[in-house]
Design an enzyme around this catalytic site. Structure first.
Site, PDB file in Angstrom:
ATOM      1  N   GLU A 152      61.732 108.373 -43.869  1.00 35.47           N
ATOM      2  CA  GLU A 152      62.721 109.265 -43.258  1.00 35.47           C
ATOM      3  C   GLU A 152      63.437 108.609 -42.088  1.00 35.47           C
ATOM      4  OE1 GLU A 152      62.916 113.692 -41.112  1.00 35.47           O
ATOM      5  OE2 GLU A 152      61.004 112.616 -41.276  1.00 35.47           O
ATOM      6  N   GLU A 255      62.561 122.554 -41.459  1.00 32.23           N
ATOM      7  CA  GLU A 255      61.832 121.928 -40.358  1.00 32.23           C
ATOM      8  C   GLU A 255      62.548 122.247 -39.038  1.00 32.23           C
ATOM      9  OE1 GLU A 255      59.527 117.731 -39.679  1.00 32.23           O
ATOM     10  OE2 GLU A 255      61.698 117.659 -39.913  1.00 32.23           O
TER      11      GLU A 255
END
Length: 277
Positions: A152, A255
């Site tokens: 990520e 998130e």
């Protein structure tokens, strides 16, 4: 239609962690993700998933350390992964092995291998070489278990010094690894801060087959969609359109930190999700 997973590390902060599974299910979520499972017995998490009809779709490898206690200590001391850090290859391998044990128990198809902060004095090329080598090893181990490994890009405002910041860099790494089960975790919060142009980035990268998961949070304050600058209706329509064209059927992890962290605040803030859950 986009499929959303509740991130239980950030949502429902008014509840104990294990109670957040039930809360997410009551709000209509069919899947969950979170940072780390290692503080809990795998079977306890399995029981929470089954009791609430939830799928586990993502969690992170340990941020460092070699056992449950040191995993926690590593996070609390500021470690944000080991995958790109020369000299910490043994920690990386232990972390992957432990993550795969949990992934098997939780029937989780993908794990996020935390890239980490660039080591002091390390050249970017050395960090890249370490990352590629580690991921090539992890790809083989994960393939044995039928799992994907994700990396990520993270913005440097949220995590100063993080080695991987841009989508193009992440995709170069994935291509260099050369394994079908190593992919990019495309967090649109980080992408918006570093690069912007979200619609074009989605259209560019999703059809490559190298995007394994999305995550979302509003910019600039990392709250729920609709509290900041991004046109999420357009973004979700773009993901839907491109997914239909290329056959992507993954999940979008929520998130974000609810703007209202008081009791019931997460649920009250889900107006953005009406029609999706």
């Amino acid at each position: 239609m986009p499929r959303f997973a509740a991130n239980l590390s950030m949502m429902y902060p008014d509840l104990p962690f294990l109670d957040r599974f039930e809360a997410a299910a009551k709000d209509g979520f069919k899947a969950v993700e979170y940072l780390f499972p290692y503080a809990f017995p795998a079977q306890e998490l399995v029981a929470r998933l089954k009791a609430n009809g939830l799928q586990q779709v993502l969690f992170n490898t340990p941020p460092g350390g070699t056992d449950s206690a040191s995993f926690t200590q590593a996070w609390e001391s500021g470690s944000r992964g080991t995958a790109s850090v020369p000299g910490r290859e043994a920690e990386f391998r232990v972390g992957i092995e432990q993550a795969l044990v949990y992934a098997d128990a939780l029937n989780c198809p993908r794990i996020h291998a935390m890239v980490g902060l660039r080591a002091s004095g390390a050249e970017a090329e050395a960090a890249d070489a370490t990352l590629i080598s580690n991921l090539q090893w992890a790809a083989v181990e994960a393939a044995k278990a039928g799992r994907d490994v994700l990396i990520e890009p993270i913005n440097t405002r949220s995590v100063p010094g993080f080695h991987l910041n841009r989508q193009d860099h992440a995709h170069r790494i994935v291509r260099a690894v050369g394994a079908d089960n190593v992919k990019v975790q495309m967090d649109l919060f980080h992408c918006q801060i570093v690069e912007g142009d979200l619609s074009a980035k989605i259209a560019q990268y999703l059809p490559t087959g190298r995007v394994g998961h999305f995550q979302i949070a509003e910019v600039p304050h990392r709250h729920e969609p609709g509290t900041g600058e991004v046109n999420w209706t357009h973004i979700f329509q773009t993901i839907d359109k491109v997914s239909a064209e290329c056959g992507w059927d993954g999940w979008i992890g929520c998130e974000y930190n609810p703007a209202d962290a008081s009791a019931g605040g997460t649920s009250r803030g889900l107006g953005w999700a009406r029609g999706y859950l």
